[in-house]
Design a protein around this motif. Structure first.
Motif, short mmCIF file in Angstrom:
data_model
loop_
_atom_site.label_atom_id
_atom_site.label_comp_id
_atom_site.label_asym_id
_atom_site.label_seq_id
_atom_site.Cartn_x
_atom_site.Cartn_y
_atom_site.Cartn_z
N ALA A 17 0.82 -1.21 0.00
CA ALA A 17 0.00 0.00 0.00
C ALA A 17 0.85 1.26 0.00
N VAL A 18 1.98 1.23 0.70
CA VAL A 18 2.85 2.41 0.78
C VAL A 18 3.88 2.43 -0.35
N ASN A 50 4.31 0.49 -15.74
CA ASN A 50 2.93 0.16 -16.10
C ASN A 50 2.57 -1.32 -15.95
N TYR A 51 3.56 -2.21 -16.00
CA TYR A 51 3.24 -3.64 -16.01
C TYR A 51 3.92 -4.41 -14.88
N ILE A 52 5.24 -4.32 -14.82
CA ILE A 52 5.96 -5.16 -13.88
C ILE A 52 5.64 -4.79 -12.43
N LEU A 53 5.67 -3.50 -12.12
CA LEU A 53 5.40 -3.08 -10.74
C LEU A 53 3.98 -3.45 -10.28
N PRO A 54 2.91 -3.18 -11.06
CA PRO A 54 1.56 -3.60 -10.62
C PRO A 54 1.41 -5.11 -10.52
N GLY A 56 3.81 -7.32 -9.99
CA GLY A 56 4.58 -7.77 -8.82
C GLY A 56 3.83 -7.52 -7.53
N ALA A 57 3.18 -6.33 -7.43
CA ALA A 57 2.38 -6.03 -6.23
C ALA A 57 1.21 -6.98 -6.09
N LEU A 59 1.00 -10.03 -7.24
CA LEU A 59 1.52 -11.36 -6.89
C LEU A 59 1.87 -11.42 -5.41
N ILE A 60 2.43 -10.36 -4.86
CA ILE A 60 2.74 -10.33 -3.42
C ILE A 60 1.47 -10.39 -2.59
N LEU A 61 0.44 -9.64 -3.00
CA LEU A 61 -0.82 -9.65 -2.25
C LEU A 61 -1.48 -11.03 -2.29
N LEU A 62 -1.42 -11.70 -3.45
CA LEU A 62 -2.05 -13.02 -3.56
C LEU A 62 -1.34 -14.05 -2.70
N VAL A 63 0.00 -14.07 -2.76
CA VAL A 63 0.75 -15.14 -2.07
C VAL A 63 0.97 -14.81 -0.60
#
Length: 466
Positions: A17-18, A50-54, A56-57, A59-63
């Motif tokens: 979130a931050v 536009n793609y990798i950062l969102p 990646g975020a 994927l972190i939230l899901l796992v």
């Protein structure tokens, strides 16, 4: 009692979130700065923001945030998309950093496109293999083994075609030419503009020659660009048997030395091949100047040979007829203040000469041995500054003259070249002295002309420096 701060997902969620907004803002500013500078890294930064950062975020939230197992299909799909985008970023980043931003003349700029294609293919194959192996648990080793066996079978079936590709690759690995080099093959001559899997593209000036790499591997060809600074154009000419060879050679070398295509600090040379034939070697910077240099050289030799009394192609010059000479003297008579009787007496002491377009009639710094009076055509006076810039001073027309400092034995301050075919009347220094002795007012006219030309040169240089 367990609080929210003790939950394993809390810190991951707060970090996303931050961190995600902060990273997006920073990458946006970086991307805008790169766009303003037209930097090649703008596209990789765009992919990252536009793609990798969102992804990646997400994927972190899901796992980590939602504690969803990495074995589930949704997580695998997101991870696969993330892996593909990372692969695209690697391809774009390598291309931008190594090749698009490469300085001119470096190996990175000259590398054939076929090697880039091979590197991309290898990177894509390895990346896809890792994605399927670590995300989906596929047996990549077995897949590559099957592909290897299939490749052997396919190679045996297409051995002729594969042999041509391999022979072409051997030529490219040897690097007998580079992009931008000028080569001559049995099929044509031109500049190498592209090298791909199948063929080399050669710009011949009259079209694009597509030469299969296998043909280049099996044939001999000449690279005019290697070693650099050694290319010379050879031009053959024919003169009459009665023309003194030393006079012909001196005239040919003088004309070749005036060519604008001549390589800096190089000296042309001419030799007598025996009989009527002469050969002139003209050092050039690039074979691209061959056609322009040859046509201009032959055109200027036509005029210079007639001025020197030589017989190019064994031809006689019948330009200077009594009628044309009388007409020319009448044109310059007002400049020299000649009456009709003086014009007739003047005829035996003058000679007509012609200069071709852009041919120089005089050079700044030389001391003229005669005066030249313009009969037809126009002549441009120019001066060259210390930084090599050419500045126009004025234009001379019929009745104007050059070489007025022949009386004072001073060097001229400006060069002069023909804007079109120019006919001039040549008057030797001795006869000019005789005229000024009989007509003192002529000496004043020439003195005013010398001062006026100097002032014109000074004004032109001062105006160019503003």
């Amino acid at each position: 009692m367990t609080t929210v701060f003790d939950a394993p997902w809390f810190y991951w969620a707060v970090g996303v979130a931050v961190g995600l907004p902060i990273c997006l803002v920073l990458l946006t500013e970086l991307h805008n700065a790169l766009l303003r500078r037209n930097n090649v890294l703008a596209r990789p930064v765009h992919l990252l923001r536009n793609y990798i950062l969102p992804l990646g975020a997400l994927l972190i939230l899901l796992v980590q945030g939602m504690q969803i197992s990495g074995e589930t299909t949704p997580v695998r799909i997101v991870a696969t998309v993330f892996g593909f985008v990372v692969l695209v970023l690697l391809l774009s980043g390598l291309n931008a950093t190594l090749f698009q931003g490469a300085p001119e003349g470096t190996w990175r700029k000259r590398i054939p496109s076929i090697f880039l294609d091979v590197a991309r293919f290898v990177l894509i194959a390895v990346g896809v293999g890792l994605i399927f192996a670590y995300i989906w648990g596929a047996n990549v080793g077995g897949l590559f083994a099957a592909l290897g066996v299939s490749s052997i079978v396919l190679g045996l079936a297409l051995q002729n075609s594969v042999g041509q590709i391999i022979s072409g690759l051997l030529v490219l690995f040897e690097q007998p030419f580079q992009l931008g080099d000028w080569i001559e093959t049995p099929s044509g001559r031109g500049r190498v503009v592209e090298v791909n899997w199948r063929a080399t593209h050669i710009d011949t000036g009259g079209g694009m020659l597509i030469m299969p790499n296998s043909v280049l591997a099996a044939a001999s060809f000449t690279n005019f660009s290697r070693p650099p600074g050694t290319h010379s154009l050879s031009v053959d000419t024919v003169f009459a048997v009665d023309d003194p060879p030393d006079d012909v050679i001196a005239m040919l070398e003088k004309v070749a030395a005036m060519l604008p295509q001549l390589r800096p600090d190089a000296t042309p040379s001419s030799v007598h091949l025996g009989g009527l034939r002469y050969s002139t070697s003209i050092p050039l910077t690039t074979p691209a100047d061959d056609y322009a240099a040859k046509t201009q050289f032959l055109r200027w030799v036509w005029y210079a040979s007639r001025r020197a009394g030589l017989h190019l192609d064994e031809a006689e010059d019948e330009f200077e007829t009594p009628e044309r000479l009388q007409k020319s003297v009448r044109i310059i008579a007002p400049t020299l203040r000649l009456n009709k009787a003086e014009q007739e007496a003047f005829l035996p002491h003058v000679r007509l000469a012609r200069y071709g377009t852009h041919e120089y009639l005089q050079y700044a710094g030389e001391v003229p041995k005669r005066m030249l009076f313009v009969v037809t055509g126009t002549v441009r006076l120019v001066v060259t500054t210390s930084d090599g810039a050419t500045i126009a001073v004025r234009t001379l027309e019929a009745g104007d003259f050059l070489g007025q400092t022949t009386l004072t034995r001073e060097p001229v301050t400006a060069s002069a070249y023909a804007l079109e075919e120019v006919t001039v009347l040549l008057v030797e220094r001795a006869h000019i002295e005789e005229l000024t002795a009989r007509k003192p007012v002529l000496l004043q006219d020439f003195g005013h002309a010398i001062e006026e030309r100097r002032s014109s040169v000074q004004r032109a240089v001062a105006a160019a420096g503003e």
